[in-house]
Design a protein around this motif. Structure first.
Motif, PDB file in Angstrom:
ATOM      1  N   LYS A  22      41.918  40.882  61.113  1.00 40.36           N
ATOM      2  CA  LYS A  22      42.325  42.128  60.463  1.00 40.36           C
ATOM      3  C   LYS A  22      41.223  43.173  60.598  1.00 40.36           C
ATOM      4  N   ASN A  23      41.621  44.398  60.952  1.00 35.85           N
ATOM      5  CA  ASN A  23      40.651  45.490  61.017  1.00 35.85           C
ATOM      6  C   ASN A  23      40.237  45.887  59.608  1.00 35.85           C
ATOM      7  N   ILE A  24      38.941  46.042  59.387  1.00 38.81           N
ATOM      8  CA  ILE A  24      38.454  46.478  58.082  1.00 38.81           C
ATOM      9  C   ILE A  24      37.497  47.646  58.268  1.00 38.81           C
ATOM     10  N   PHE A  25      37.452  48.493  57.240  1.00 38.20           N
ATOM     11  CA  PHE A  25      36.589  49.665  57.249  1.00 38.20           C
ATOM     12  C   PHE A  25      35.845  49.709  55.920  1.00 38.20           C
ATOM     13  N   THR A  26      34.630  50.162  55.975  1.00 40.80           N
ATOM     14  CA  THR A  26      33.873  50.353  54.734  1.00 40.80           C
ATOM     15  C   THR A  26      33.424  51.805  54.651  1.00 40.80           C
ATOM     16  N   THR A  27      33.474  52.339  53.463  1.00 38.05           N
ATOM     17  CA  THR A  27      33.069  53.726  53.275  1.00 38.05           C
ATOM     18  C   THR A  27      32.609  53.947  51.844  1.00 38.05           C
TER      19      THR A  27
END
Length: 367
Positions: A22-27
């Motif tokens: 799964k693609n994950i992003f952090t911000t």
């Protein structure tokens, strides 16, 4: 993943990766942007606990004071819509029509929202220009604070439910004493930790800072959580000081008083008071009950020399088989060979009442 795939969106600095396919992003998302994107969907979340939300809101507002250390951990969400990452600019872009479904952290988010609402209302209603300016500065500081967001891309409802389950099932709640050991926001906890290291008697008898309970072979007299509550009973008469009797402004003075009280108490108690097989002193209920008794002494205007009453504790029979304790929140258990308190609250009040009715000072002064 390219930012060009999204025509209209809002960008935040961040990073991208992959976890179990799964693609994950952090911000880092500013508090002022939370309302725009973060949403709770009941089918993938539990019901909100309003009391918990208010506690977090109070904690968030205390963080506006730069003297306080306040931290909120990352929120986990899944993007219902389009999200992209530009590796060149290191920006996470969320489509303007997308929402982030909260899978873990809804109470943190609701607490932030309530804190912002509360502070905005104060700014609006404040009539003093000087105070209004201070509140506006606090509001601006709060709005620009950020919370970490971990975003999973395009999960269906079944995956979101599993994500919620796994995040909460794998999390392990630390023991109360360990939580207190690392808490630097509560003045009672701070005082307990300091006195546990500084007060000679507490150093000698020992304060357990990690375990949840004291077994027979544990040489320490009490848990850190017990010491914290005992101090709270001494100062405020309650485990939870709702009136803010102790603050960081009067902290040093109160700490000196508590240190002095503890010295007087341990002078009067048996030298082997940490022997839990012999005395009831080693139970959390007894120690907190003594703390509540101290509060009674210090807040009774008819008592001038409270030390005389504390000294009188040396004449109390603290042994388990002392029949005096029967009727004060518990009874003697023949099988276990010790006095058992029926409940925490009743036991604390029972010990306090037992001391009021049976303890005698070195001089005859009515309590």
């Amino acid at each position: 993943m390219s930012q060009q795939s999204i025509e209209i969106g809002i960008s935040f600095s961040g990073a991208a990766g992959n976890q179990f396919g799964k693609n994950i992003f952090t911000t880092m998302m500013p508090y002022k942007s939370i309302d725009r994107f973060l949403v709770v969907f009941p089918e993938v979340q539990r019901n909100v606990n309003k009391a918990r939300v208010k506690d977090i809101a109070e904690y968030v507002l205390s963080g506006v004071n730069e003297k306080n250390y306040c931290f909120l951990s990352a929120v986990t969400a899944t993007c219902r819509g389009e999200v992209a990452y530009d590796d060149n600019s290191k920006m996470v872009t969320i489509d303007i029509n997308s929402v982030l479904s909260i899978n873990d952290g809804q109470h943190r988010i609701e607490g932030i929202k309530l804190a912002l609402k509360n502070l905005r209302k104060k700014v609006k209603n404040e009539t003093s220009k000087e105070e209004k300016l201070v509140l506006k500065e606090n509001l601006e500081r709060l709005e620009n604070m950020c919370i970490p967001i971990v975003i999973f891309e395009s999960m269906n409802e079944q995956y979101e439910q599993q994500l919620f389950h796994d995040l909460n099932n794998l999390a392990k709640t630390p023991t109360k004493s360990i939580s207190l050991k690392f808490d630097n926001t509560d003045p009672y906890t701070a005082m307990a930790k300091e006195l546990a290291k500084e007060n000679g008697y507490l150093v000698e008898y020992g304060v357990e800072a990690e375990k949840t309970q004291l077994r027979e072979n544990n040489p320490n007299l009490m848990l850190l959580s017990t010491l914290r509550n005992t101090i709270s009973f001494m100062i405020s008469g309650s485990e939870n000081d709702k009136n803010n009797t102790l603050t960081f402004d009067n902290y040093d003075d109160m700490k000196n008083t508590v240190d002095s009280v503890l010295n007087e108490i341990f002078k009067a108690l048996p030298s082997d008071c940490n022997d839990r097989k012999k005395y009831i002193i080693g139970t959390a209920v007894t120690l907190q009950g003594i703390g509540k008794y101290v509060y009674t002494l210090l807040n009774n205007d008819e008592i001038v020399n409270w030390k005389e009453y504390i000294a009188g504790l040396k004449n109390i029979n603290w042994k388990h088989d002392n029949k005096m304790w029967n009727g004060y929140g518990g009874s003697y258990d023949l099988e276990k060979g010790k006095f058992i308190f029926g409940g925490t609250g009743g036991g604390i009040n029972g010990v306090r009442n037992a001391l009021i009715e049976n303890n005698r000072p070195t001089t005859t002064v009515k309590i």
